[in-house]
Design an enzyme around this catalytic site. Structure first.
Site, short mmCIF file in Angstrom:
data_model
loop_
_atom_site.label_atom_id
_atom_site.label_comp_id
_atom_site.label_asym_id
_atom_site.label_seq_id
_atom_site.Cartn_x
_atom_site.Cartn_y
_atom_site.Cartn_z
NE ARG A 26 -30.36 -1.53 -62.22
CZ ARG A 26 -29.38 -0.67 -62.50
NH1 ARG A 26 -29.12 0.34 -61.66
NH2 ARG A 26 -28.66 -0.80 -63.57
CG HIS A 49 -25.43 -3.38 -63.23
ND1 HIS A 49 -26.13 -3.33 -62.07
CD2 HIS A 49 -25.15 -2.10 -63.57
CE1 HIS A 49 -26.25 -2.06 -61.70
NE2 HIS A 49 -25.66 -1.30 -62.60
CG ASP A 68 -29.31 2.53 -59.58
OD1 ASP A 68 -29.86 1.48 -59.23
OD2 ASP A 68 -28.10 2.60 -59.86
C1 PEP Z 1 -28.10 4.26 -63.69
O1 PEP Z 1 -28.38 3.85 -62.57
O2 PEP Z 1 -28.93 4.78 -64.48
C2 PEP Z 1 -26.73 4.12 -64.21
C3 PEP Z 1 -26.37 4.66 -65.35
O3 PEP Z 1 -25.88 3.37 -63.45
P1 PEP Z 1 -25.87 1.77 -63.44
O4 PEP Z 1 -26.87 1.29 -64.44
O5 PEP Z 1 -24.50 1.34 -63.72
O6 PEP Z 1 -26.30 1.49 -62.02
MG MG Z 2 -26.75 3.39 -61.19
#
Ligand code: PEP
Ligand code: MG
Length: 760
Positions: free
Chosen positions: A642, A367, A632
């Site tokens: 990730r 993130h 995700d």
């Molecule tokens: C995702 O998982 O693609 C998403 C947009 O949410 P985040 O990256 O905040 O987990």
């Molecule tokens: Mg997500």
């Protein structure tokens, strides 16, 4: 044996430099194996030779002089075969090579094991003995375990030694233009000066920092010692029902601090090494710890833990007094480097001074990397072999396109990168021209492009990039910046700014998505397997009070604007949607009952979990829109964390399974005439965007930096071209082939430069 192994690894880990580490290694292994010789040969990649780097038992004069190629000697054979070779009569082996400099002829038994890190051979660890005997299975197993443990240490030490050469105890001689590889997490080039931030009061993470004012550091240290002593006394007194032996421990602690030995040693290092107090404390405490760790007596060994604890307490006191680095202390071109970057660290540097980010841990999908992209700051993640602690104050180039950094750049290197910056500027200026034009293909297919936001600053930036609304507002970001849950009115105020900035265009607010790698300091979630645990909607449905308060704040913020949409993260089952819808409706009723008039917002779900892919059609029937969280979804489909740099290569949005899932969701939603979008990073990849458009997605939401690039590509194609490309891609079974195919397609369109500067 496990104990011996642990001790050796610990000692090697705390050695001052690579040579010292290897010498400790050979001495300890020789003694543990009760053999006559232990040597380590390290690969010199330029010359492709295995150089004798340390030995116990062979002629020490031969160190650094004797070397073997992969086709020479038994050492070369171990390296080529990448497996152990265990011989009782080495001299009669056809590959045996006699090296007179080493005095080797006396040794008949030979056991060599390869040292391999991430599929790459780094060297060979060898033990030898005069008596003719085969080393037994358990000895071989010990050597293999030792070498596996040491591979990471060696790789790290090797990289560290390349970046910084410790010429003298304190003086660092820095090599120019040393390249270190990481993961490209946010594109762009940064040229600047490193500031190292350490996450918590962890002694192992304290960076080296030179001090100009030793007296001031000594004063800070004395105050920290006094404060720690007082704190320990108070804790000891407060715990009145402690057993006498536990109470005695507190007394021991206080005595250790009263004892001048530790304190004087720290002060001496501050004076002599011009180290700041934290660095000198770290060195002294870790030396004590290593000393106690080596003791055979378990009671004394336990004292290592006490010393470490004590050190952490003094460190915490020191950090309290120095943590807030004043703004003026950040250089104009600050490159923030940390063992583990966190979103809150980004806020510590004034925005106009922050030019680049580097983190040893994490990956491009973490993130903090997503935030960095939103801020447009060139970033590298997962630079695992970085000597973070010794980098404060050095000059660096961060190449966020290729995931590399260059230490202490030479004038030629700077020039080369300045040219790329210039080229990039021209590209961005060129893209400016299409800012107010729609994302329409040459044959008239219209795609809506929105932005992902989290901070008000990135919302403002998005407007100048021509965004048509917000496809994902990550509400957890303002939550992370606080020290407690924000109140309803505080939240309403923050949300209002987002809504007002984009009105009348829609703003899609995601309900609080914490857990996984998104932690709130004031609401810690400790789990063994956080990505499969209490995350996103699972947390907020268990805490309806948090959910209701947030939804009420969103609704109140939307009064008079009515451009709010609400989105639910991490949906796995239909029940979660029903429950959340019920709560949203309840919050809506409450707001109406307060006499506030606001429209009922559209409510949608995110598809981020494989289970939701296969229920996409049922979900589409229940909600106003669907948005795929491809970050995700990729992680869960491929079973790749990730954030983990070790498996980052496997994380690939162009994996055929991911693309099939994305297509399945688009088809399911379209069959129900439910609007469908993507808000994961795949949407912001110009090539990914082409494929998603061809799959039938109506809207793509991405970071503001990439939006003009995606628009430029969309405007340069026919829908037929994109559909044709998708058709060909969907027939492939390898992610690498798919990546090459889409890159080729963009090059054919004359849009290759959009993906980044040409390789050099
Ligand atoms: C995702 O998982 O693609 C998403 C947009 O949410 P985040 O990256 O905040 O987990
Ligand atoms: Mg997500």
């Amino acid at each position: 044996m496990l104990n011996v192994l642990r001790q050796i690894v610990q000692e090697v880990n705390s050695a001052a430099d690579l040579d010292a580490a290897l010498q400790i290694l050979v001495e300890r292994v020789q003694s543990a194996m009760e053999t006559e010789v232990c040597s380590v040969y390290v690969l010199n990649p330029e010359e492709r030779r295995y150089v004798l780097r340390a030995t116990k038992g062979l002629n020490p004069e031969a160190v650094g002089k004797v070397s073997l190629s992969a086709s020479e000697g038994l050492v070369g054979l171990v390296a080529v075969r990448e497996e152990p070779i265990n011989l009782q009569d080495a001299a009669s082996h056809p590959r045996y090579r006699y090296l007179s400099e080493t005095g080797e002829e006396r040794y008949n038994s030979f056991l060599g094991v390869p040292i391999i890190h991430h599929k790459r051979i780094l060297g060979v660890l060898v033990v030898q003995q005069s008596a003719r005997r085969k080393f037994d299975e358990s000895e071989e197993a010990f050597m293999v375990t030792m070498s596996a443990q040491l591979a990471a240490v060696l790789a790290h030490a090797e990289a560290t030694g390349q970046v910084l050469e410790v010429a003298h105890h304190t003086k660092r001689k820095i090599k120019q233009d040393v390249v270190v590889q990481g993961a490209a997490a946010s594109p762009g080039i940064a040229i600047g000066t490193v500031v190292v931030l350490s996450p918590t009061a962890d002694l192992y993470d304290v960076p080296d920092k030179e001090t100009k004012d030793a007296a001031q550091e000594i004063d800070r240290f004395n105050k920290a010692i006094a404060a720690a002593r007082e704190q320990i006394k108070q804790v000891g007194e407060a715990l009145s029902d402690l057993r006498p032996e536990e109470k005695a421990l507190f007394d021991v602690y206080v005595r250790m601090l009263d004892d001048d030995a530790l304190g004087n040693e720290v002060i001496r290092r501050i004076e002599e090494n011009r180290q700041w107090a934290q660095g000198a404390l770290r060195d002294v405490v870790l030396e004590y710890v290593a000393h106690f760790d080596r003791m055979d007596d378990p009671y004394l060994r336990e004292r290592a833990t006490d010393i470490k604890d004590l050190g952490a307490r003094v460190l915490a006191q020191l950090q309290d007094s120095a943590d807030a680095i004043p703004d003026h202390a950040f250089p104009d071109n600050t490159i923030l480097v940390s063992e583990e970057l966190t979103p809150s660290m980004l806020g510590e540097v004034p925005e106009h001074k922050l030019v680049g980010l580097v983190s040893a841990k994490g990956s491009a999908n973490s993130h903090v990397a997503i935030l960095a992209r939103a801020m447009g700051v060139p970033t590298l993640m997962g630079v695992v072999d970085l000597p973070v602690k010794q980098m404060d104050g050095i000059e660096l180039v961060v190449d966020g396109y290729r995931g590399r950094l260059y230490t202490h750049p030479s004038p030629q290197m700077r020039e080369q990168f300045r040219a790329i910056v210039e080229e990039e500027k021209l590209l961005v200026e060129g893209l400016e021209a299409i800012k107010d034009l729609p994302a329409t293909t040459k044959d008239g297919h219209r795609l809506k492009l929105c932005v992902n936001t989290g901070l008000i600053t990135d919302a403002l930036r998005s407007l100048d990039r021509g965004a048509e609304g917000v496809g994902l507002y990550r509400t957890e970001v303002p939550f992370m910046m606080k020290e407690r849950f924000p109140s309803e009115s505080e939240q309403a105020q923050i949300y209002r700014k987002q809504l007002a900035t984009f009105a009348p265009q829609p703003v899609t607010m995601r309900t609080l998505d914490i857990g996984g790698d998104k932690a709130l300091t004031y609401f810690p979630i400790e789990e063994d397997n956080p990505f499969l645990g209490w995350r996103g909607i699972r947390v907020t449905l268990d805490h309806p009070e948090i959910f209701l308060l947030q939804v009420r704040a969103m609704l109140k913020a939307s009064v008079g604007l009515n451009n709010l949409q609400i989105m639910l993260p991490m949906i796995t089952t239909i029940n979660e949607v029903e429950e959340a819808q019920h709560l949203i409706y309840r919050a809506y009723q409450e707001v109406i009952e307060e006499g506030i008039h606001v429209d009922m917002p559209k409510v949608g779900v995110m598809i981020e979990v494989p289970a939701a892919v296969y229920q996409a059609r049922s979900l589409a029937k229940m909600v106003d829109f669907i948005s795929v969280g491809s970050n995700d979804l990729t992680q869960y489909l491929l079973a790749v964390d990730r954030n983990n740099p070790r498996v980052a290569e496997l994380y690939d949005g162009f994996h055929p399974a991911v693309l099939s899932a994305m297509k399945y969701v688009a088809d399911s939603a379209n069959a129900e005439q439910c609007p469908v979008s993507v808000c994961g990073e795949m949407a912001g990849n110009p090539a990914g965007a082409l494929l998603l458009m061809a799959m039938g997605y109506d809207m793509l939401s991405m970071n503001a930096t990439n939006l003009p690039r995606v628009k430029s590509v969309i405007r340069s194609v026919d829908m037929g071209f994109a559909q044709n490309l998708l058709e060909q891609v969907m027939e492939q079974d390898s992610p690498h082939i798919i990546t090459s195919m889409v890159e080729l397609a963009l090059n054919k369109l004359g849009q290759g430069r959009i993906l980044g500067p040409a390789s050099n």
